[in-house]
Design a protein around this motif. Structure first.
Motif, PDB file in Angstrom:
ATOM      1  N   MET A   1     -60.836 -29.604 -12.044  1.00 39.68           N
ATOM      2  CA  MET A   1     -60.280 -29.068 -13.261  1.00 39.68           C
ATOM      3  C   MET A   1     -61.244 -28.023 -13.816  1.00 39.68           C
ATOM      4  O   MET A   1     -62.428 -28.269 -13.928  1.00 39.68           O
ATOM      5  CB  MET A   1     -60.114 -30.202 -14.260  1.00 39.68           C
ATOM      6  N   SER A   2     -60.744 -26.873 -14.162  1.00 41.71           N
ATOM      7  CA  SER A   2     -61.604 -25.806 -14.638  1.00 41.71           C
ATOM      8  C   SER A   2     -61.763 -25.873 -16.156  1.00 41.71           C
ATOM      9  O   SER A   2     -60.995 -26.534 -16.855  1.00 41.71           O
ATOM     10  CB  SER A   2     -61.043 -24.446 -14.233  1.00 41.71           C
ATOM     11  N   VAL A   3     -62.736 -25.146 -16.650  1.00 43.93           N
ATOM     12  CA  VAL A   3     -63.007 -25.105 -18.088  1.00 43.93           C
ATOM     13  C   VAL A   3     -61.828 -24.502 -18.846  1.00 43.93           C
ATOM     14  O   VAL A   3     -61.515 -24.922 -19.959  1.00 43.93           O
ATOM     15  CB  VAL A   3     -64.306 -24.307 -18.353  1.00 43.93           C
ATOM     16  N   HIS A   4     -61.157 -23.542 -18.228  1.00 44.78           N
ATOM     17  CA  HIS A   4     -60.009 -22.892 -18.873  1.00 44.78           C
ATOM     18  C   HIS A   4     -58.847 -23.863 -19.082  1.00 44.78           C
ATOM     19  O   HIS A   4     -58.055 -23.695 -20.000  1.00 44.78           O
ATOM     20  CB  HIS A   4     -59.540 -21.685 -18.056  1.00 44.78           C
ATOM     21  N   LYS A   5     -58.723 -24.869 -18.233  1.00 47.25           N
ATOM     22  CA  LYS A   5     -57.682 -25.875 -18.397  1.00 47.25           C
ATOM     23  C   LYS A   5     -58.123 -26.978 -19.370  1.00 47.25           C
ATOM     24  O   LYS A   5     -57.301 -27.560 -20.058  1.00 47.25           O
ATOM     25  CB  LYS A   5     -57.338 -26.507 -17.053  1.00 47.25           C
ATOM     26  N   ILE A   6     -59.406 -27.259 -19.388  1.00 45.26           N
ATOM     27  CA  ILE A   6     -59.921 -28.370 -20.198  1.00 45.26           C
ATOM     28  C   ILE A   6     -59.849 -28.064 -21.682  1.00 45.26           C
ATOM     29  O   ILE A   6     -59.415 -28.901 -22.475  1.00 45.26           O
ATOM     30  CB  ILE A   6     -61.361 -28.718 -19.779  1.00 45.26           C
ATOM     31  N   HIS A   7     -60.257 -26.877 -22.096  1.00 43.54           N
ATOM     32  CA  HIS A   7     -60.343 -26.568 -23.528  1.00 43.54           C
ATOM     33  C   HIS A   7     -59.010 -26.693 -24.264  1.00 43.54           C
ATOM     34  O   HIS A   7     -58.948 -27.356 -25.298  1.00 43.54           O
ATOM     35  CB  HIS A   7     -60.977 -25.195 -23.748  1.00 43.54           C
ATOM     36  N   PRO A   8     -57.905 -26.095 -23.784  1.00 41.65           N
ATOM     37  CA  PRO A   8     -56.648 -26.269 -24.527  1.00 41.65           C
ATOM     38  C   PRO A   8     -56.187 -27.723 -24.580  1.00 41.65           C
ATOM     39  O   PRO A   8     -55.703 -28.196 -25.609  1.00 41.65           O
ATOM     40  CB  PRO A   8     -55.644 -25.417 -23.753  1.00 41.65           C
ATOM     41  N   GLU A   9     -56.372 -28.439 -23.473  1.00 45.23           N
ATOM     42  CA  GLU A   9     -55.947 -29.837 -23.458  1.00 45.23           C
ATOM     43  C   GLU A   9     -56.825 -30.694 -24.364  1.00 45.23           C
ATOM     44  O   GLU A   9     -56.339 -31.611 -25.029  1.00 45.23           O
ATOM     45  CB  GLU A   9     -55.981 -30.370 -22.026  1.00 45.23           C
ATOM     46  N   LEU A  10     -58.101 -30.374 -24.417  1.00 44.22           N
ATOM     47  CA  LEU A  10     -59.010 -31.110 -25.291  1.00 44.22           C
ATOM     48  C   LEU A  10     -58.615 -30.958 -26.756  1.00 44.22           C
ATOM     49  O   LEU A  10     -58.515 -31.951 -27.491  1.00 44.22           O
ATOM     50  CB  LEU A  10     -60.441 -30.623 -25.091  1.00 44.22           C
ATOM     51  N   PHE A  11     -58.364 -29.738 -27.190  1.00 39.97           N
ATOM     52  CA  PHE A  11     -58.006 -29.519 -28.588  1.00 39.97           C
ATOM     53  C   PHE A  11     -56.636 -30.112 -28.914  1.00 39.97           C
ATOM     54  O   PHE A  11     -56.411 -30.577 -30.021  1.00 39.97           O
ATOM     55  CB  PHE A  11     -58.081 -28.037 -28.930  1.00 39.97           C
ATOM     56  N   GLU A  12     -55.749 -30.136 -27.943  1.00 36.78           N
ATOM     57  CA  GLU A  12     -54.456 -30.786 -28.150  1.00 36.78           C
ATOM     58  C   GLU A  12     -54.640 -32.296 -28.312  1.00 36.78           C
ATOM     59  O   GLU A  12     -53.997 -32.922 -29.160  1.00 36.78           O
ATOM     60  CB  GLU A  12     -53.536 -30.489 -26.970  1.00 36.78           C
ATOM     61  N   ASP A  13     -55.524 -32.884 -27.508  1.00 41.51           N
ATOM     62  CA  ASP A  13     -55.810 -34.316 -27.630  1.00 41.51           C
ATOM     63  C   ASP A  13     -56.424 -34.648 -28.984  1.00 41.51           C
ATOM     64  O   ASP A  13     -56.035 -35.622 -29.638  1.00 41.51           O
ATOM     65  CB  ASP A  13     -56.760 -34.770 -26.525  1.00 41.51           C
ATOM     66  N   LEU A  14     -57.394 -33.841 -29.415  1.00 38.68           N
ATOM     67  CA  LEU A  14     -58.054 -34.101 -30.694  1.00 38.68           C
ATOM     68  C   LEU A  14     -57.088 -33.938 -31.861  1.00 38.68           C
ATOM     69  O   LEU A  14     -57.133 -34.702 -32.823  1.00 38.68           O
ATOM     70  CB  LEU A  14     -59.256 -33.179 -30.866  1.00 38.68           C
ATOM     71  N   HIS A  15     -56.204 -32.953 -31.771  1.00 39.33           N
ATOM     72  CA  HIS A  15     -55.218 -32.757 -32.825  1.00 39.33           C
ATOM     73  C   HIS A  15     -54.232 -33.925 -32.865  1.00 39.33           C
ATOM     74  O   HIS A  15     -53.791 -34.346 -33.935  1.00 39.33           O
ATOM     75  CB  HIS A  15     -54.477 -31.443 -32.614  1.00 39.33           C
ATOM     76  N   GLY A  16     -53.897 -34.478 -31.708  1.00 40.52           N
ATOM     77  CA  GLY A  16     -52.949 -35.575 -31.622  1.00 40.52           C
ATOM     78  C   GLY A  16     -53.472 -36.896 -32.148  1.00 40.52           C
ATOM     79  O   GLY A  16     -52.697 -37.753 -32.566  1.00 40.52           O
ATOM     80  N   ILE A  17     -54.790 -37.095 -32.139  1.00 41.98           N
ATOM     81  CA  ILE A  17     -55.335 -38.372 -32.606  1.00 41.98           C
ATOM     82  C   ILE A  17     -55.956 -38.260 -33.996  1.00 41.98           C
ATOM     83  O   ILE A  17     -56.652 -39.158 -34.440  1.00 41.98           O
ATOM     84  CB  ILE A  17     -56.372 -38.940 -31.620  1.00 41.98           C
ATOM     85  N   TYR A  18     -55.681 -37.171 -34.688  1.00 42.56           N
ATOM     86  CA  TYR A  18     -56.287 -36.951 -36.010  1.00 42.56           C
ATOM     87  C   TYR A  18     -55.970 -38.093 -36.982  1.00 42.56           C
ATOM     88  O   TYR A  18     -56.849 -38.576 -37.693  1.00 42.56           O
ATOM     89  CB  TYR A  18     -55.810 -35.608 -36.571  1.00 42.56           C
ATOM     90  N   THR A  19     -54.723 -38.555 -37.005  1.00 41.35           N
ATOM     91  CA  THR A  19     -54.356 -39.639 -37.928  1.00 41.35           C
ATOM     92  C   THR A  19     -55.027 -40.945 -37.529  1.00 41.35           C
ATOM     93  O   THR A  19     -55.429 -41.731 -38.395  1.00 41.35           O
ATOM     94  CB  THR A  19     -52.832 -39.835 -37.962  1.00 41.35           C
ATOM     95  N   LYS A  20     -55.169 -41.184 -36.220  1.00 39.72           N
ATOM     96  CA  LYS A  20     -55.858 -42.394 -35.768  1.00 39.72           C
ATOM     97  C   LYS A  20     -57.322 -42.379 -36.190  1.00 39.72           C
ATOM     98  O   LYS A  20     -57.871 -43.402 -36.586  1.00 39.72           O
ATOM     99  CB  LYS A  20     -55.765 -42.537 -34.250  1.00 39.72           C
ATOM    100  N   VAL A  21     -57.954 -41.208 -36.117  1.00 40.94           N
ATOM    101  CA  VAL A  21     -59.363 -41.100 -36.496  1.00 40.94           C
ATOM    102  C   VAL A  21     -59.538 -41.409 -37.982  1.00 40.94           C
ATOM    103  O   VAL A  21     -60.500 -42.071 -38.378  1.00 40.94           O
ATOM    104  CB  VAL A  21     -59.924 -39.704 -36.142  1.00 40.94           C
ATOM    105  N   ASN A  22     -58.617 -40.974 -38.813  1.00 48.57           N
ATOM    106  CA  ASN A  22     -58.703 -41.284 -40.243  1.00 48.57           C
ATOM    107  C   ASN A  22     -58.584 -42.782 -40.488  1.00 48.57           C
ATOM    108  O   ASN A  22     -59.286 -43.336 -41.341  1.00 48.57           O
ATOM    109  CB  ASN A  22     -57.630 -40.535 -41.025  1.00 48.57           C
TER     110      ASN A  22
END
Length: 99
Positions: A1-22
C-alpha cells in the motif's frame, strides 16, 4: 500500500470515528478522576467503516490535565496488500504522524 492511498483512507477513518472518540474521552475522564497513580493511560479499540482496526489511547501526566489529554491512535489497514500500520499523536492541537 502506498502513502498516496494511505492518507485519504486514514483521514476518512479518523473522521468516521470522531463521535466514538468523544464518548471514549468522557469515559476516560471518569477513569482519570478515579485513578491514584499518574501518568494514566487507557486504550480503546474500534473498527472503521472500511473494517480497519483503530486503537485510540489517551494519556494524562497529572489529574488536572484530563481535559487536555494526549491522544494517540494506531490504524491497522485491512487490505489484500500486506498489512500497513499508521500511528499518530495529538498534543495541544499538533499532529505528529508516523508511517
Amino acid at each position: 500500500m502506498s502513502v498516496h492511498k494511505i492518507h485519504p483512507e486514514l483521514f476518512e477513518d479518523l473522521h468516521g470515528i470522531y463521535t466514538k472518540v468523544n464518548i471514549y474521552k468522557k469515559d476516560f475522564g471518569r477513569g482519570v478522576l478515579k485513578a491514584s497513580r499518574f501518568p494514566f493511560t487507557y486504550s480503546y479499540d474500534c473498527l472503521s467503516r472500511k473494517k480497519n482496526l483503530l486503537q485510540v489511547s489517551f494519556t494524562v501526566l497529572k489529574r488536572s490535565q484530563w481535559e487536555k489529554s494526549i491522544l494517540g491512535f494506531y490504524d491497522i489497514f485491512n487490505h489484500r496488500d500486506p498489512v500497513a500500520g499508521f500511528a499518530g499523536i495529538q498534543y495541544l492541537n499538533i499532529f505528529t504522524n508516523y508511517l
